[in-house]
Design a protein around this motif. Sequence first.
Motif, mmCIF file in Angstrom:
data_model
loop_
_atom_site.group_PDB
_atom_site.id
_atom_site.type_symbol
_atom_site.label_atom_id
_atom_site.label_comp_id
_atom_site.label_asym_id
_atom_site.label_seq_id
_atom_site.Cartn_x
_atom_site.Cartn_y
_atom_site.Cartn_z
ATOM 1 N N MET A 1 10.018 2.886 -8.113
ATOM 2 C CA MET A 1 10.914 2.111 -7.274
ATOM 3 C C MET A 1 11.529 3.021 -6.215
ATOM 4 S SD MET A 1 14.360 -0.010 -8.253
ATOM 5 C CE MET A 1 15.457 1.366 -8.245
ATOM 6 N N SER A 3 14.223 2.829 -2.631
ATOM 7 C CA SER A 3 15.201 1.972 -1.949
ATOM 8 C C SER A 3 15.823 2.727 -0.786
ATOM 9 C CB SER A 3 16.287 1.504 -2.914
ATOM 10 O OG SER A 3 17.056 2.591 -3.367
ATOM 11 N N TYR A 29 2.563 -6.464 1.710
ATOM 12 C CA TYR A 29 2.497 -5.459 0.655
ATOM 13 C C TYR A 29 2.417 -6.105 -0.723
ATOM 14 C CZ TYR A 29 4.068 -2.886 4.695
ATOM 15 O OH TYR A 29 4.169 -2.373 5.956
ATOM 16 N N SER A 31 3.705 -4.757 -3.404
ATOM 17 C CA SER A 31 4.931 -4.444 -4.131
ATOM 18 C C SER A 31 5.920 -5.599 -4.103
ATOM 19 C CB SER A 31 5.608 -3.214 -3.514
ATOM 20 O OG SER A 31 4.813 -2.084 -3.672
ATOM 21 N N LYS A 32 6.758 -5.631 -5.126
ATOM 22 C CA LYS A 32 7.888 -6.556 -5.147
ATOM 23 C C LYS A 32 8.899 -6.017 -4.131
ATOM 24 C CE LYS A 32 11.545 -8.274 -8.150
ATOM 25 N NZ LYS A 32 12.167 -8.167 -9.480
ATOM 26 N N VAL A 33 9.359 -6.877 -3.225
ATOM 27 C CA VAL A 33 10.276 -6.446 -2.182
ATOM 28 C C VAL A 33 11.522 -7.334 -2.224
ATOM 29 C CG1 VAL A 33 10.601 -6.024 0.278
ATOM 30 C CG2 VAL A 33 8.335 -5.721 -0.724
ATOM 31 N N CYS A 65 11.918 -1.642 -3.054
ATOM 32 C CA CYS A 65 10.481 -1.906 -3.165
ATOM 33 C C CYS A 65 9.982 -1.291 -4.468
ATOM 34 C CB CYS A 65 9.725 -1.297 -1.988
ATOM 35 S SG CYS A 65 10.293 -1.911 -0.390
ATOM 36 N N GLU A 66 9.191 -2.085 -5.199
ATOM 37 C CA GLU A 66 8.693 -1.624 -6.481
ATOM 38 C C GLU A 66 7.249 -2.068 -6.658
ATOM 39 O OE1 GLU A 66 10.020 -1.834 -11.169
ATOM 40 O OE2 GLU A 66 11.217 -2.861 -9.661
ATOM 41 N N GLY A 67 6.347 -1.084 -6.758
ATOM 42 C CA GLY A 67 4.944 -1.413 -6.951
ATOM 43 C C GLY A 67 4.021 -0.342 -6.412
ATOM 44 N N GLU A 70 4.819 0.863 -2.734
ATOM 45 C CA GLU A 70 6.256 0.758 -2.493
ATOM 46 C C GLU A 70 6.752 1.591 -1.309
ATOM 47 O OE1 GLU A 70 7.658 3.868 -6.009
ATOM 48 O OE2 GLU A 70 7.599 1.722 -6.440
ATOM 49 N N GLN A 71 6.281 2.820 -1.175
ATOM 50 C CA GLN A 71 6.766 3.656 -0.065
ATOM 51 C C GLN A 71 6.284 3.110 1.275
ATOM 52 O OE1 GLN A 71 9.047 6.309 -0.422
ATOM 53 N NE2 GLN A 71 9.190 5.849 1.761
#
Length: 87
Positions: A1, A3, A29, A31-33, A65-67, A70-71
């Motif tokens: 994750m 942020s 993306y 990722s979860k945003v 952002c997580e996944g 993410e970056q």
Amino acid sequence: MVSKKVTIKNPTGLHLRPAGILCNEAIKYQSKVTFGYCGGTANAKSVLSVLGACIKCGDEIELICEGIDEQEALDGLTGAIDDGLGE
């Protein structure tokens, strides 16, 4: 994750057009945003969720952002916000 805190610069905040641009960027993306704001958390991939946050000019939000990408997602969303989300 990952942020990052960012400040919304749009004169009218996240109304429909910039909210749509933010969502379109987030959808790119895997990722979860989400973003945190004073009062809760919003799904950055949902226009209704973004609009419901009632973000105004000068408000600070924390992009989360997580996944797998993410970056890349964080960099893309931060860039879009810094560029004014089309305004």
